[in-house]
Scaffold this motif. Structure first.
Motif, PDB file in Angstrom:
ATOM      1  N   ASN A 281      -1.809  12.966   1.390  1.00  0.00           N
ATOM      2  CA  ASN A 281      -0.649  11.945   1.381  1.00  0.00           C
ATOM      3  C   ASN A 281      -0.077  11.874   3.251  1.00  0.00           C
ATOM      4  O   ASN A 281       0.732  12.919   3.824  1.00  0.00           O
ATOM      5  CB  ASN A 281       0.512  11.498   0.690  1.00  0.00           C
ATOM      6  CG  ASN A 281       0.176  11.831  -0.518  1.00  0.00           C
ATOM      7  OD1 ASN A 281      -0.979  11.176  -1.185  1.00  0.00           O
ATOM      8  ND2 ASN A 281       1.357  11.705  -1.707  1.00  0.00           N
TER       9      ASN A 281
ATOM     10  N   HIS B 145      -3.150   5.881   6.343  1.00  0.00           N
ATOM     11  CA  HIS B 145      -2.497   4.899   6.556  1.00  0.00           C
ATOM     12  C   HIS B 145      -2.992   4.133   5.569  1.00  0.00           C
ATOM     13  O   HIS B 145      -3.858   4.516   4.168  1.00  0.00           O
ATOM     14  CB  HIS B 145      -0.772   5.067   5.769  1.00  0.00           C
ATOM     15  CG  HIS B 145      -0.850   3.869   4.399  1.00  0.00           C
ATOM     16  ND1 HIS B 145      -0.479   4.391   3.174  1.00  0.00           N
ATOM     17  CD2 HIS B 145      -0.652   2.645   4.977  1.00  0.00           C
ATOM     18  CE1 HIS B 145      -0.129   4.047   2.560  1.00  0.00           C
ATOM     19  NE2 HIS B 145      -0.350   2.553   3.006  1.00  0.00           N
TER      20      HIS B 145
ATOM     21  N   LEU C  67      -2.742  -3.990   3.644  1.00  0.00           N
ATOM     22  CA  LEU C  67      -2.353  -2.815   4.120  1.00  0.00           C
ATOM     23  C   LEU C  67      -1.753  -3.166   5.385  1.00  0.00           C
ATOM     24  O   LEU C  67      -1.747  -4.283   5.524  1.00  0.00           O
ATOM     25  CB  LEU C  67      -3.964  -2.933   4.162  1.00  0.00           C
ATOM     26  CG  LEU C  67      -5.561  -2.346   3.423  1.00  0.00           C
ATOM     27  CD1 LEU C  67      -6.475  -2.427   3.779  1.00  0.00           C
ATOM     28  CD2 LEU C  67      -4.489  -1.180   2.947  1.00  0.00           C
TER      29      LEU C  67
ATOM     30  N   ARG D 103      -6.292   6.177   4.093  1.00  0.00           N
ATOM     31  CA  ARG D 103      -6.632   6.538   3.015  1.00  0.00           C
ATOM     32  C   ARG D 103      -6.697   5.669   1.909  1.00  0.00           C
ATOM     33  O   ARG D 103      -7.385   6.234   0.538  1.00  0.00           O
ATOM     34  CB  ARG D 103      -5.306   8.049   2.481  1.00  0.00           C
ATOM     35  CG  ARG D 103      -5.333   8.366   1.744  1.00  0.00           C
ATOM     36  CD  ARG D 103      -4.224   9.484   1.901  1.00  0.00           C
ATOM     37  NE  ARG D 103      -3.681  10.358   0.533  1.00  0.00           N
ATOM     38  CZ  ARG D 103      -4.228  10.698  -0.168  1.00  0.00           C
ATOM     39  NH1 ARG D 103      -5.370  11.316   0.011  1.00  0.00           N
ATOM     40  NH2 ARG D 103      -3.910  10.666  -0.828  1.00  0.00           N
ATOM     41  N   ILE D 104      -6.283   4.509   2.195  1.00  0.00           N
ATOM     42  CA  ILE D 104      -6.456   3.708   0.889  1.00  0.00           C
ATOM     43  C   ILE D 104      -7.616   2.855   0.378  1.00  0.00           C
ATOM     44  O   ILE D 104      -7.750   2.799  -0.194  1.00  0.00           O
ATOM     45  CB  ILE D 104      -5.046   2.542   0.908  1.00  0.00           C
ATOM     46  CG1 ILE D 104      -3.590   3.053   0.974  1.00  0.00           C
ATOM     47  CG2 ILE D 104      -4.787   1.644   0.240  1.00  0.00           C
ATOM     48  CD1 ILE D 104      -2.980   3.855  -0.369  1.00  0.00           C
TER      49      ILE D 104
ATOM     50  N   SER E 168       0.742  -0.833  -0.316  1.00  0.00           N
ATOM     51  CA  SER E 168      -0.244   0.082   0.181  1.00  0.00           C
ATOM     52  C   SER E 168       0.544   1.285  -0.066  1.00  0.00           C
ATOM     53  O   SER E 168       0.087   2.305  -0.439  1.00  0.00           O
ATOM     54  CB  SER E 168      -1.206  -0.087   0.869  1.00  0.00           C
ATOM     55  OG  SER E 168      -0.069  -0.226   2.440  1.00  0.00           O
ATOM     56  N   ARG E 169       2.077   1.160   0.687  1.00  0.00           N
ATOM     57  CA  ARG E 169       2.991   2.433   0.463  1.00  0.00           C
ATOM     58  C   ARG E 169       3.003   3.470  -1.057  1.00  0.00           C
ATOM     59  O   ARG E 169       3.667   3.664  -0.814  1.00  0.00           O
ATOM     60  CB  ARG E 169       4.100   1.984   1.780  1.00  0.00           C
ATOM     61  CG  ARG E 169       3.419   2.387   2.980  1.00  0.00           C
ATOM     62  CD  ARG E 169       4.979   1.190   3.509  1.00  0.00           C
ATOM     63  NE  ARG E 169       5.226   0.452   3.553  1.00  0.00           N
ATOM     64  CZ  ARG E 169       5.876  -0.312   4.079  1.00  0.00           C
ATOM     65  NH1 ARG E 169       6.639  -0.239   5.246  1.00  0.00           N
ATOM     66  NH2 ARG E 169       6.469  -2.007   3.574  1.00  0.00           N
TER      67      ARG E 169
ATOM     68  N   ASP F 129       0.232   5.609  -2.060  1.00  0.00           N
ATOM     69  CA  ASP F 129      -0.724   6.163  -1.355  1.00  0.00           C
ATOM     70  C   ASP F 129      -0.229   7.861  -1.811  1.00  0.00           C
ATOM     71  O   ASP F 129       0.102   8.622  -1.711  1.00  0.00           O
ATOM     72  CB  ASP F 129       0.402   5.773   0.203  1.00  0.00           C
ATOM     73  CG  ASP F 129      -0.696   7.748   0.676  1.00  0.00           C
ATOM     74  OD1 ASP F 129      -1.674   8.365   0.871  1.00  0.00           O
ATOM     75  OD2 ASP F 129      -0.312   8.055   1.882  1.00  0.00           O
ATOM     76  N   GLN F 130      -0.552   7.700  -3.377  1.00  0.00           N
ATOM     77  CA  GLN F 130      -0.913   9.174  -4.320  1.00  0.00           C
ATOM     78  C   GLN F 130      -2.533   9.303  -4.644  1.00  0.00           C
ATOM     79  O   GLN F 130      -2.962   8.826  -5.277  1.00  0.00           O
ATOM     80  CB  GLN F 130       0.351   9.238  -4.740  1.00  0.00           C
ATOM     81  CG  GLN F 130       0.421   8.320  -6.175  1.00  0.00           C
ATOM     82  CD  GLN F 130       1.951   7.855  -7.166  1.00  0.00           C
ATOM     83  OE1 GLN F 130       2.205   9.637  -6.586  1.00  0.00           O
ATOM     84  NE2 GLN F 130       1.975   7.130  -6.995  1.00  0.00           N
TER      85      GLN F 130
ATOM     86  N   SER G 253      -5.852  13.394   6.789  1.00  0.00           N
ATOM     87  CA  SER G 253      -5.320  11.776   5.535  1.00  0.00           C
ATOM     88  C   SER G 253      -6.225  12.295   4.643  1.00  0.00           C
ATOM     89  O   SER G 253      -6.518  11.518   3.913  1.00  0.00           O
ATOM     90  CB  SER G 253      -5.866  10.421   6.102  1.00  0.00           C
ATOM     91  OG  SER G 253      -7.721  10.758   6.594  1.00  0.00           O
TER      92      SER G 253
ATOM     93  N   GLN H 162      -9.184   5.764  -1.401  1.00  0.00           N
ATOM     94  CA  GLN H 162      -9.594   5.475  -2.927  1.00  0.00           C
ATOM     95  C   GLN H 162      -9.430   4.935  -3.683  1.00  0.00           C
ATOM     96  O   GLN H 162      -9.539   4.345  -4.698  1.00  0.00           O
ATOM     97  CB  GLN H 162      -7.642   5.562  -2.753  1.00  0.00           C
ATOM     98  CG  GLN H 162      -6.929   7.226  -2.023  1.00  0.00           C
ATOM     99  CD  GLN H 162      -5.463   7.230  -2.858  1.00  0.00           C
ATOM    100  OE1 GLN H 162      -4.586   6.573  -3.833  1.00  0.00           O
ATOM    101  NE2 GLN H 162      -4.461   7.527  -2.081  1.00  0.00           N
TER     102      GLN H 162
ATOM    103  N   LYS I  91       1.910  11.404   5.850  1.00  0.00           N
ATOM    104  CA  LYS I  91       3.727  11.086   5.840  1.00  0.00           C
ATOM    105  C   LYS I  91       3.927  11.434   7.663  1.00  0.00           C
ATOM    106  O   LYS I  91       3.204  12.422   7.958  1.00  0.00           O
ATOM    107  CB  LYS I  91       4.609  11.537   5.126  1.00  0.00           C
ATOM    108  CG  LYS I  91       4.467  11.823   3.580  1.00  0.00           C
ATOM    109  CD  LYS I  91       5.073  12.901   2.769  1.00  0.00           C
ATOM    110  CE  LYS I  91       4.998  12.139   1.214  1.00  0.00           C
ATOM    111  NZ  LYS I  91       5.535  12.850   0.118  1.00  0.00           N
TER     112      LYS I  91
END
Length: 766
Positions: free
Chosen positions: A619, A308, A293, A311-312, A233-234, A237-238, A616, A315, A621
């Motif tokens: 992105n 994170h 995830l 957020r995924i 998933s990382r 993340d956009q 969230s 999306q 970070k």
């Protein structure tokens, strides 16, 4: 994105079952009248059974009945033992479990976690007819009753708890509800399509343990599905860009601009034709792909990873390009299949055209069911919402793709209401849905709609691909109000006013014919800080809509008013934001009676911000924006009190906050002040309550707590005096105010730094 209809193309499971039951049976006696010795499917629900298309158990029950299944209803069973779960006998296929139209925790508790004593979805409006976490409790009782019978869970409660999620009531991250409930499969969303597939596959003899590939479902697995490729998933993340609208003539290199140039250039080549090699279509990057995830153990302890993962998930909500999700929970894992394909218009017409009786089950007698009384003459014209408001979970449940019914189907339902609803007066209370004015709106680009991963089509601005033509809605309104016997068609669903102003014809139609004096709309706030976290438009859109609404109301010769709705204590809201909102309300002469503090419902983006303190929406970070979150009880009470700035009960609290903020100029009796100075009646009331104690039934502090709070306040603010342009005046309503404090001394003294009740150091001690 539409797929071939599958809801009504299956052969009936029981071909001899041609007539619909008067009501889906709730007792053995009713089953016997129908000639049934057993039910194929039994739906267990936390709501009273109302045979109306606004009630989930009725929609799913009638839908499955139309497929030839015998469907029974167990409504609001006694969950203290398994007996009530056995009253219809053992189902041949499975139990379907839902908490009802509302999440059971939201149904039972207020935003301040106080238990409610009523329930609009229960006969007699009686609270306590369903347990906390009803899906989990009901499922466990079904398993106790008949251990080998599969249990399928669904509805809003299960849908919004399909992955590891923050739970407001226990203030911790909980596992996916399918694990806690020990259910066999979870169907999320409105779920007609996955439930029809599950039912027919079970009826054909397939084991439910093999049904791990059905869209719109969540299952328990140890490993990902075979032949699916995974990605971390990382790496994704956009936000993905929306592809440009394709050229109307097809390929990008075709068009007039590519056919210009010197006259001697050959446009057509006269060479001999060459063989064309046909290549197999390339697989799309999201097909047979899952996203790994962070595990439950990680997201429950690391707020960055929780934000994170949230957020995924948001999306991956577009059925056209969503990937499956895989999240480990200790030795097991959950597999979330991509969302089910939206229903097309024919399917929507079929679902809402089923033979509903449109009244509660006769077993309730004359007991009133408030939720039914509210919607009995309302009509749902569409599903879904592309607004994406961060505090709302509709998009995560119903999706962003608008699923609309045909005008003919809606008009037929109005006629059905005329025939079936007792005491119908000729007034339709609503033509709407999650939003009143998204009917038949959608993306103008098929390519963009299939691949878009935006959280909202209208924030931060309205997408250029979005069709904002309200013609279909206007035509529907006109046709509905012109039906014989219809006196009035009202619009009670929320109007998305930034969309409405894109087509002023709609505002004119609405104001001229479909408002009963007041129209509720939801700006939610006036300040950009919280509005950006809500994903709501600025007040410029509200002002533009108000201008059009007032203009067309005046042209129609009607005195009509907008009633704005606001949320207090939303993530991203500061005390200053709430003061500015209160000043706006006072300037507009709005005095709100019913106000709502932010309620962190499962899976909403704003709930993620509430839990993590991180934004969230962007992105995630370690350098991500930190979000101000009003969590403490006193701050939440202050924000709510500011929305009700006119209520004397909140004045002491507001005064204290204004002094701390250095906004003493807002305390006084001039028109520019927010609250008046403390009156003699208030001071007497404080002294009297300090001596005699407070009425606990009114949820007011005890006498000991009152004295402690007063002493603390007087000591803390003894060196501050509110500035006032006018002298103190008596206020007869002030005697109703709760405990507060005044400022008497003017000289400043050095004293130890002390934190105030808002959790910050007073400005004069910094």
């Amino acid at each position: 994105m539409q797929v071939e209809s599958t809801l009504f193309t299956h052969p009936k499971y029981r071909s001899e079952q041609t007539e619909a039951a008067p009501f889906l049976p709730m007792s053995r006696k009713e089953m016997k009248k129908l000639g049934w010795d057993s039910c194929d499917i039994i739906i267990v629900t936390g709501d009273a059974y109302v045979d109306h298309p606004s009630f989930g158990m009725a929609v799913i029950g009638r839908m499955l009945e139309s497929q030839g299944f015998r469907v029974g209803i167990i409504s609001q069973p006694d969950w203290s033992n398994k007996e009530d779960f056995m009253k219809l006998g053992k189902p041949n296929l499975y139990f379907g479990v839902t908490s009802g139209n509302m999440d059971s925790m939201i149904n039972r508790y207020t935003a301040e976690r106080r238990m409610r004593h009523d329930d609009a979805y229960t006969a007699g409006n009686i609270g306590g007819k369903r347990p906390d976490r009803a899906v989990t409790v009901y499922t466990q009782r079904c398993k106790e009753a008949y251990k080998q019978v599969p249990v399928v869970i669904g509805g809003i409660e299960a849908s919004l708890r399909r992955m590891a999620h923050y739970d407001y009531w226990s203030d911790k991250v909980r596992r996916s509800v399918i694990l806690d409930a020990k259910a066999d499969i979870l169907a999320y969303g409105n779920a007609e399509r996955p439930l029809v597939e599950i039912s027919h596959r079970l009826a054909a003899g397939e084991s439910i343990s093999d049904m791990h590939d059905i869209r719109g479902t969540t299952v328990i697995r140890k490993e990902p599905l075979a032949e699916w490729k995974g990605m971390d998933s990382r790496k994704i993340d956009q936000l993905h860009k929306i592809d440009p609208i394709p050229h109307p003539y097809g390929a990008d290199d075709v068009g007039c601009k590519n056919m210009s140039g010197p006259s001697d250039v050959k446009i057509f080549d006269n060479e001999a034709p060459k063989a064309i090699s046909v290549q197999a279509p390339r697989p799309k990057p999201w097909e047979k792909t899952y996203v790994l995830l962070p595990s439950f153990e990680k997201v429950s302890t690391d707020k960055y990873l929780y934000a994170h993962a949230s957020r995924i998930l948001h999306q991956e909500q577009n059925p056209g390009c969503a990937r499956a999700l895989f999240q480990r929970h200790a030795e097991r894992a959950i597999w979330i299949n991509p969302p089910a394909w939206p229903l097309n218009t024919d399917e929507m017409d079929g679902v809402f055209g089923l033979p509903y009786k449109r009244v509660p089950h006769p077993s309730y007698g004359d007991d009133k069911i408030p939720a039914y009384d509210m919607i009995k003459t309302s009509i749902n014209i569409m599903r879904g919402c592309f607004g994406g408001c961060s505090f709302c979970s509709i998009t995560e449940h119903e999706g962003r793709i608008i699923q609309s019914r045909s005008q003919e189907s809606i008009l037929n339902e109005i006629k059905d209401i005329q025939d079936k609803v007792p005491g119908f007066t000729g007034v339709i209370s609503d033509l709407g849905g999650p939003t009143a004015n998204m009917y038949r709106l959608g993306c103008k680009s098929v390519k963009a709609e299939k691949t878009c991963r935006r959280l909202s089509c209208v924030f931060p601005s309205i997408c250029g691909h979005l069709d904002t033509d309200h013609s279909a809605t206007i035509d529907l309104y006109r046709a509905a109000r012109n039906l014989p016997g219809i006196k009035k068609v009202l619009i009670a669903s929320g109007v998305r006013y930034d969309l409405a102003t894109e087509d002023p014809r709609y505002v004119k139609e609405l104001a001229s014919h479909h408002v009963g004096g007041y129209l509720k709309i939801a700006p939610e706030h006036t300040e950009d800080g919280p509005l950006n976290k809500m994903m709501k438009p600025g007040m410029g859109s509200y002002e533009k809509f108000k201008e059009l609404f007032d203009k067309y109301s005046k042209e129609a010769g009607k005195k009509q008013y907008l009633i704005p709705y606001f949320i207090s204590a939303h993530p991203g809201t500061t005390n200053e934001d709430m003061v500015n909102l209160a000043l706006w309300l006072k300037g507009e002469k709005f005095k709100l009676d019913q106000v709502q503090n932010f309620y962190p419902s499962p899976m909403a983006n704003a709930t993620t911000m509430y839990h993590t303190g991180l934004n969230s929406l962007k992105n995630v970070k370690h350098t991500s924006e930190k979000v101000t979150v009003p969590k403490k009880g006193r701050q939440r009470k202050l924000h709510k009190a500011l929305l009700r700035y006119h209520d004397p009960a909140g004045w002491p609290m507001i005064r204290e906050a204004l002094i701390e903020m250095g906004r003493e100029e807002l305390i006084g009796n001039s028109s520019s002040c927010l609250v008046p100075t403390e009156s003699r009646h208030e001071r007497e009331a404080i002294r009297n309550k300090g001596k005699g104690g407070a009425n606990k039934a009114d949820n007011k502090p005890s006498s000991a707590g009152k004295k402690a709070f007063t002493r603390f306040s007087e000591d803390q603010f003894a060196d501050r005096k509110p500035k006032s342009k006018a002298g103190s005046t008596s206020n007869k309503q002030g005697s109703k105010a709760s405990a507060g404090q005044g400022a008497s001394a003017t000289s400043k003294k050095q004293r130890p730094v002390k934190k105030n009740v808002w959790g910050t150091t007073p400005k004069h001690q910094r």
